[in-house]
Design an enzyme around this catalytic site. Structure first.
Site, PDB file in Angstrom:
ATOM      1  N   HIS A  57      11.568 -43.591  25.923  1.00  9.96           N
ATOM      2  CA  HIS A  57      12.165 -44.827  26.430  1.00  9.96           C
ATOM      3  C   HIS A  57      11.199 -45.973  26.144  1.00  9.96           C
ATOM      4  O   HIS A  57       9.972 -45.774  26.086  1.00  9.96           O
ATOM      5  CB  HIS A  57      12.390 -44.738  27.934  1.00  9.96           C
ATOM      6  CG  HIS A  57      13.485 -43.807  28.337  1.00  9.96           C
ATOM      7  ND1 HIS A  57      14.125 -43.926  29.548  1.00  9.96           N
ATOM      8  CD2 HIS A  57      14.046 -42.753  27.706  1.00  9.96           C
ATOM      9  CE1 HIS A  57      15.047 -42.974  29.646  1.00  9.96           C
ATOM     10  NE2 HIS A  57      15.014 -42.252  28.540  1.00  9.96           N
ATOM     11  N   GLU A  59      10.042 -48.279  28.025  1.00 11.07           N
ATOM     12  CA  GLU A  59       9.019 -48.452  29.055  1.00 11.07           C
ATOM     13  C   GLU A  59       7.874 -47.450  28.891  1.00 11.07           C
ATOM     14  O   GLU A  59       6.697 -47.810  29.004  1.00 11.07           O
ATOM     15  CB  GLU A  59       9.620 -48.270  30.462  1.00 11.07           C
ATOM     16  CG  GLU A  59      10.737 -49.235  30.782  1.00 11.07           C
ATOM     17  CD  GLU A  59      12.127 -48.688  30.521  1.00 11.07           C
ATOM     18  OE1 GLU A  59      13.032 -48.976  31.322  1.00 11.07           O
ATOM     19  OE2 GLU A  59      12.321 -47.977  29.505  1.00 11.07           O
ATOM     20  N   CYS A  87      15.128 -46.320  34.550  1.00 11.37           N
ATOM     21  CA  CYS A  87      15.618 -45.064  35.118  1.00 11.37           C
ATOM     22  C   CYS A  87      14.543 -44.473  36.033  1.00 11.37           C
ATOM     23  O   CYS A  87      13.447 -45.028  36.171  1.00 11.37           O
ATOM     24  CB  CYS A  87      15.961 -44.080  33.992  1.00 11.37           C
ATOM     25  SG  CYS A  87      14.502 -43.466  33.102  1.00 11.37           S
ATOM     26  N   CYS A  90      11.184 -43.701  34.209  1.00 13.92           N
ATOM     27  CA  CYS A  90      10.422 -44.907  33.901  1.00 13.92           C
ATOM     28  C   CYS A  90       9.900 -45.573  35.172  1.00 13.92           C
ATOM     29  O   CYS A  90       8.777 -46.087  35.186  1.00 13.92           O
ATOM     30  CB  CYS A  90      11.267 -45.858  33.075  1.00 13.92           C
ATOM     31  SG  CYS A  90      11.631 -45.184  31.434  1.00 13.92           S
TER      32      CYS A  90
END
Length: 153
Positions: A57, A59, A87, A90
């Site tokens: 991801h 992040e 999410c 993260c």
């Protein structure tokens, strides 16, 4: 959620530029920049499909880059700008990295763990507080996501 700072839109625009890179790769268009003392220390975009990695991801990738650049895992006083509400994975990484402030663009009603489905960073059980601002460049962040899903799904 906290108030928006005057330069939040400028840094979110840079996160949007990262999201556009993800879009061009066929990735869900999420972009992220991490800032310390008004200087970008890391930037990234989603690469889950490219890397065949469920943890790739924006992040997570940005946190890894920032930690390497800073020479340690504690990103004290750093601000993360991300186009979509993080999410649970993260949110946990943001907490673990000791990021001071999170600024995101658009809510994620299907996976958001900051306010939509969960409020991980608000938990009284964790020992680090992260200030949160949402809705920065919300329209732009929403448009790139909806455009991607209209095109690809």
């Amino acid at each position: 959620m906290k108030n928006v700072a005057s330069n939040d839109e400028d840094f979110m625009a840079l996160a949007l530029a990262e999201a556009k890179k993800a879009f061009q790769l066929g990735e869900v268009p999420v972009g992220c920049v991490i800032v310390l003392k008004d200087k970008i220390i890391a930037r990234a975009h989603n690469l889950r499909e490219t890397k065949k990695d469920p943890t790739a991801h924006a992040e997570i990738l940005a946190i890894k880059k920032a930690a390497q650049r800073m020479g340690g895992w504690r990103l004290l006083n750093a601000i993360m700008y991300v186009t979509v509400e993080p999410c649970a994975m993260c949110a946990g990484a943001i907490y673990q990295a000791r990021i001071e402030r999170l600024v995101f663009g658009v809510d994620d009603p299907k996976a958001g763990a900051i306010k939509s489905l969960f409020s991980i960073l608000d938990s009284k059980k964790i020992n680090h507080r992260v200030a949160v601002s949402g809705g920065v460049l919300q329209k732009d962040c929403s448009e790139i996501l909806s455009g991607f899903f209209k095109q690809n799904r």
